[in-house]
Design a protein around this motif. Structure first.
Motif, PDB file in Angstrom:
ATOM      1  N   GLU A  16     -65.123  86.980 -19.038  1.00  0.00           N
ATOM      2  CA  GLU A  16     -64.625  88.436 -18.756  1.00  0.00           C
ATOM      3  C   GLU A  16     -64.427  88.008 -16.940  1.00  0.00           C
ATOM      4  OE1 GLU A  16     -65.578  93.155 -17.781  1.00  0.00           O
ATOM      5  OE2 GLU A  16     -66.039  92.117 -19.987  1.00  0.00           O
ATOM      6  N   GLN A  20     -55.228  86.436 -15.354  1.00  0.00           N
ATOM      7  CA  GLN A  20     -54.654  86.226 -16.197  1.00  0.00           C
ATOM      8  C   GLN A  20     -53.390  85.173 -15.855  1.00  0.00           C
ATOM      9  OE1 GLN A  20     -53.509  89.009 -19.422  1.00  0.00           O
ATOM     10  NE2 GLN A  20     -51.409  88.124 -19.733  1.00  0.00           N
ATOM     11  N   VAL A  24     -52.630  81.900 -17.964  1.00  0.00           N
ATOM     12  CA  VAL A  24     -51.508  81.806 -18.723  1.00  0.00           C
ATOM     13  C   VAL A  24     -50.463  80.734 -18.169  1.00  0.00           C
ATOM     14  CG1 VAL A  24     -49.523  82.988 -19.381  1.00  0.00           C
ATOM     15  CG2 VAL A  24     -51.324  84.134 -19.512  1.00  0.00           C
ATOM     16  N   ASN A  46     -64.126  86.387 -27.424  1.00  0.00           N
ATOM     17  CA  ASN A  46     -62.907  86.651 -26.686  1.00  0.00           C
ATOM     18  C   ASN A  46     -62.883  86.522 -25.334  1.00  0.00           C
ATOM     19  OD1 ASN A  46     -60.705  86.834 -28.903  1.00  0.00           O
ATOM     20  ND2 ASN A  46     -61.677  88.858 -29.126  1.00  0.00           N
ATOM     21  N   GLN A  48     -61.729  88.100 -21.829  1.00  0.00           N
ATOM     22  CA  GLN A  48     -61.048  89.319 -21.249  1.00  0.00           C
ATOM     23  C   GLN A  48     -60.382  89.008 -19.883  1.00  0.00           C
ATOM     24  OE1 GLN A  48     -60.419  92.806 -22.132  1.00  0.00           O
ATOM     25  NE2 GLN A  48     -59.003  92.299 -20.693  1.00  0.00           N
ATOM     26  N   GLN A  51     -55.326  91.510 -14.599  1.00  0.00           N
ATOM     27  CA  GLN A  51     -54.283  91.614 -13.569  1.00  0.00           C
ATOM     28  C   GLN A  51     -54.783  92.364 -12.462  1.00  0.00           C
ATOM     29  OE1 GLN A  51     -50.583  92.829 -15.460  1.00  0.00           O
ATOM     30  NE2 GLN A  51     -50.396  91.006 -16.597  1.00  0.00           N
ATOM     31  N   ARG A  55     -57.559  95.650 -16.545  1.00  0.00           N
ATOM     32  CA  ARG A  55     -57.597  94.920 -17.926  1.00  0.00           C
ATOM     33  C   ARG A  55     -56.359  94.416 -18.411  1.00  0.00           C
ATOM     34  NH1 ARG A  55     -62.454  94.658 -20.501  1.00  0.00           N
ATOM     35  NH2 ARG A  55     -64.271  95.808 -19.476  1.00  0.00           N
ATOM     36  N   ALA A  56     -56.263  93.328 -18.857  1.00  0.00           N
ATOM     37  CA  ALA A  56     -54.820  92.631 -19.132  1.00  0.00           C
ATOM     38  C   ALA A  56     -55.304  92.280 -20.820  1.00  0.00           C
ATOM     39  CB  ALA A  56     -54.483  91.664 -18.600  1.00  0.00           C
ATOM     40  N   ASP A  57     -54.480  91.022 -21.211  1.00  0.00           N
ATOM     41  CA  ASP A  57     -54.875  90.664 -22.514  1.00  0.00           C
ATOM     42  C   ASP A  57     -56.211  89.874 -22.691  1.00  0.00           C
ATOM     43  OD1 ASP A  57     -52.132  91.462 -22.933  1.00  0.00           O
ATOM     44  OD2 ASP A  57     -51.384  89.579 -22.256  1.00  0.00           O
ATOM     45  N   THR A  58     -56.411  89.813 -24.085  1.00  0.00           N
ATOM     46  CA  THR A  58     -57.551  89.147 -24.562  1.00  0.00           C
ATOM     47  C   THR A  58     -57.319  87.703 -25.177  1.00  0.00           C
ATOM     48  OG1 THR A  58     -57.976  90.091 -26.472  1.00  0.00           O
ATOM     49  CG2 THR A  58     -59.150  90.822 -24.656  1.00  0.00           C
ATOM     50  N   PHE A  59     -57.891  86.575 -25.122  1.00  0.00           N
ATOM     51  CA  PHE A  59     -57.660  85.449 -25.710  1.00  0.00           C
ATOM     52  C   PHE A  59     -58.960  84.966 -26.249  1.00  0.00           C
ATOM     53  CE2 PHE A  59     -55.127  86.112 -21.816  1.00  0.00           C
ATOM     54  CZ  PHE A  59     -53.907  85.750 -22.186  1.00  0.00           C
TER      55      PHE A  59
END
Length: 134
Positions: A16, A20, A24, A46, A48, A51, A55-59
């Protein structure tokens, strides 16, 4: 065929708090060159991304740090203690390339380092006959 075909590239991140863009952009650079990016984190599950403070995307995590082989790397300075506790040598540089017996690690510290990191990442693995195993 891409310049990184058959090359696995491990991305070592915290579960966490990763910015991002720092994940990315290099991930896309590796994938665009034909490589296979693998997400490595302390815990399975995942990651976390954020940005800035939102919170943005999880991967999904591909491999935990305990199952990966890491050597010398650089990072945001606040991670120095955690990295050393994981058995890795930490250094404060814009980009660090660590070539080991079985793998090669390219790391950077912060968003300002992304241009140098992406350039070094592609150059290192395009020229290397080593294959990174995560």
């Amino acid at each position: 065929m891409g310049e990184l075909d058959e090359v696995k590239v491990a991305f070592l991140v915290a579960n966490e708090g990763i910015e991002q863009a720092e994940l990315v952009e290099p991930w896309r650079a590796v994938a665009s060159a034909g490589g296979t990016p693998v997400l490595v984190a302390p815990e399975s599950g995942n990651v976390q991304a954020f940005q800035h403070l939102d919170r943005a995307d999880t991967f999904p995590v591909g491999v935990t740090v305990f199952d990966a082989r890491n050597r010398t790397l650089t990072s945001w300075p606040s991670l120095k203690t955690d990295i050393k506790n994981a058995g890795v040598d930490w250094i404060d540089r814009e980009v660090e390339v660590c070539v080991g017996d079985e793998n090669t690690i390219v790391s950077s510290r912060k968003p300002d380092d992304l241009p140098a990191f992406c350039a070094q990442l592609s150059a290192t693995f395009a020229e290397s006959s080593d294959r990174v195993d995560a």
